[in-house]
Design a protein around this motif. Sequence first.
Motif, mmCIF file in Angstrom:
data_model
loop_
_atom_site.group_PDB
_atom_site.id
_atom_site.type_symbol
_atom_site.label_atom_id
_atom_site.label_comp_id
_atom_site.label_asym_id
_atom_site.label_seq_id
_atom_site.Cartn_x
_atom_site.Cartn_y
_atom_site.Cartn_z
ATOM 1 N N HIS A 94 -3.415 11.982 6.250
ATOM 2 C CA HIS A 94 -3.738 11.588 4.879
ATOM 3 C C HIS A 94 -5.119 12.116 4.556
ATOM 4 C CE1 HIS A 94 -4.552 8.447 1.597
ATOM 5 N NE2 HIS A 94 -3.608 9.249 1.147
ATOM 6 N N GLY A 95 -5.161 13.052 3.625
ATOM 7 C CA GLY A 95 -6.422 13.708 3.353
ATOM 8 C C GLY A 95 -6.760 14.656 4.484
ATOM 9 N N ALA A 96 -7.952 14.554 5.014
ATOM 10 C CA ALA A 96 -8.389 15.459 6.074
ATOM 11 C C ALA A 96 -8.323 14.829 7.458
ATOM 12 C CB ALA A 96 -9.815 15.925 5.787
ATOM 13 N N GLU A 135 0.837 -1.192 0.000
ATOM 14 C CA GLU A 135 0.000 0.000 0.000
ATOM 15 C C GLU A 135 0.878 1.250 0.000
ATOM 16 O OE1 GLU A 135 -3.718 2.017 2.498
ATOM 17 O OE2 GLU A 135 -2.409 0.536 3.458
ATOM 18 N N ILE A 136 0.625 2.158 -0.929
ATOM 19 C CA ILE A 136 1.380 3.410 -1.053
ATOM 20 C C ILE A 136 0.416 4.573 -0.864
ATOM 21 C CG2 ILE A 136 2.872 4.809 -2.542
ATOM 22 C CD1 ILE A 136 3.508 2.183 -4.053
ATOM 23 N N LEU A 137 0.704 5.422 0.082
ATOM 24 C CA LEU A 137 -0.148 6.570 0.364
ATOM 25 C C LEU A 137 0.552 7.837 -0.111
ATOM 26 C CD1 LEU A 137 -1.325 5.662 3.981
ATOM 27 C CD2 LEU A 137 -2.505 5.230 1.821
ATOM 28 N N PHE A 138 0.048 8.422 -1.190
ATOM 29 C CA PHE A 138 0.628 9.653 -1.710
ATOM 30 C C PHE A 138 0.092 10.855 -0.938
ATOM 31 C CE2 PHE A 138 0.915 6.727 -5.335
ATOM 32 C CZ PHE A 138 2.260 6.862 -5.651
ATOM 33 N N SER A 139 0.888 11.929 -0.926
ATOM 34 C CA SER A 139 0.503 13.189 -0.267
ATOM 35 C C SER A 139 0.132 12.971 1.188
ATOM 36 C CB SER A 139 -0.675 13.836 -1.015
ATOM 37 O OG SER A 139 -0.324 14.099 -2.358
ATOM 38 N N ALA A 140 0.868 12.100 1.847
ATOM 39 C CA ALA A 140 0.651 11.846 3.271
ATOM 40 C C ALA A 140 1.791 12.493 4.054
ATOM 41 C CB ALA A 140 0.590 10.350 3.552
ATOM 42 N N GLY A 141 1.452 13.205 5.118
ATOM 43 C CA GLY A 141 2.468 13.839 5.960
ATOM 44 C C GLY A 141 2.600 13.126 7.287
ATOM 45 N N VAL A 142 3.823 12.979 7.777
ATOM 46 C CA VAL A 142 4.042 12.326 9.065
ATOM 47 C C VAL A 142 3.809 13.341 10.173
ATOM 48 C CG1 VAL A 142 6.533 12.752 8.961
ATOM 49 C CG2 VAL A 142 5.644 10.985 10.470
ATOM 50 N N GLU A 143 3.027 12.956 11.170
ATOM 51 C CA GLU A 143 2.645 13.858 12.254
ATOM 52 C C GLU A 143 3.335 13.530 13.573
ATOM 53 O OE1 GLU A 143 0.398 16.517 12.009
ATOM 54 O OE2 GLU A 143 0.579 16.156 9.852
#
Length: 419
Positions: free
Chosen positions: A97-99, A73-81
């Motif tokens: 990821h997203g909202a 699974e690859i999650l694009f535009s995901a930021g690590v928090e």
Amino acid sequence: PPECPRFGGMMVNRLDISHLGRIGTSLRSTLRAAQLFSSYAWQRLRSPHGTILHPGNALAAQLYATLLARRVEILFSAGVEDLSMRDEHVAGVVIRHGARDRLIAARRGVVLATGGFSYDASLRQRFFPAGAGFISAACASGTGDGIRLAIAAGAALNTDATSAAYWVPVSLFRRTDGSRGVFPHMVTDRAKPGVIAVNAAGRRFVNEALSYHEFVLAMFRDGNGEPDLPFYLICDRDFLWSYGLGRIKPFTRRVRRYVASGELIRAPDVAQLAAKIGIKPSTLSATIAAYNADAKEGRDPEFGRGSTTYQRHLGDATLRPNPCVAPIVRAPFFALRIYPADLGTAIGMTVDAQARVLRKDGTPIAGLYACGNDMASIMNGNCPGPGITLGPALTFGYIAGRHLAEGSVAASGATKASA
């Protein structure tokens, strides 16, 4: 950058760049270029851009294809928090990821590979020399996320690197959509015969054919840490036509739009060119005259340009006796401002031989690994050659994966399972 592929999306390897620059002067190069163009034309019949990939693009595509084949699974535009901690063990990572935020549990550990801190203003100001400014040629997602998370978890940073980053001179421009373009001057123009680099006083300060890292270190030395000092590449009409300059490709017939935007400065003679870029005309004229006097014989006694195999390889092999040196004589004359920029950071987390992130006391943080620019440079900020960030990234990524797969973290007390 998107400006690097030629002719609207044609990707070539480094060896073929020299062939394209010798079209019409070398039968072998002309035939090779014809082969490249015909292959590219066939690709464009089926695709909006070239489909033959080279260097980094080829590597990324192969790795991506491998992940797809294994259904990762690859999650694009995901930021690590944040890191999820269980006692003193890293047990997962929280991403945006997203909202919404999402917790991804890691039964064996987390590998931080977020790209360093090239785009984090506070970390740049803390570790970079004053003359570096805030320009980067690295991937814009390198905003220091991994390093900040690791520090919060108790990680130690190696801040004693010889250089805080790997450097490259760049030129800046505006794209048609208004975004700022950054073009790295790595191997396509600086070492070619008929161009020089000058400082704010209009004098040469470096062997232009040095590696991009060493070139920028010379900019820092010349500027004594002063920010925003101008540096320029200076050439004539023959050079611009034969080799191009920055994003301006060889054999470009019309450079009016580059001049109109202010990216490229043009003048009918050296004195007027100097005036346009704020340099004393007599100084720039004397600099070019001194360079030309020796360049007519293929020599550069001031800086020794073309004196090594590396430098000559980047020059024009058809020119004798020195593939890196030729006079600057044919009007009009051109100037292009260049800036110091980084290609990636060298300061990062201290790790051990298994890529485990270490605390200041030298003990590993259970379940936390690092590779790439999040990890401290194994060369301690020195740059012996190209690939000095990618090579160690691949190697230590592999090491971390093997160590996790062997279940070594579980043996030291961390929760067990796949990363």
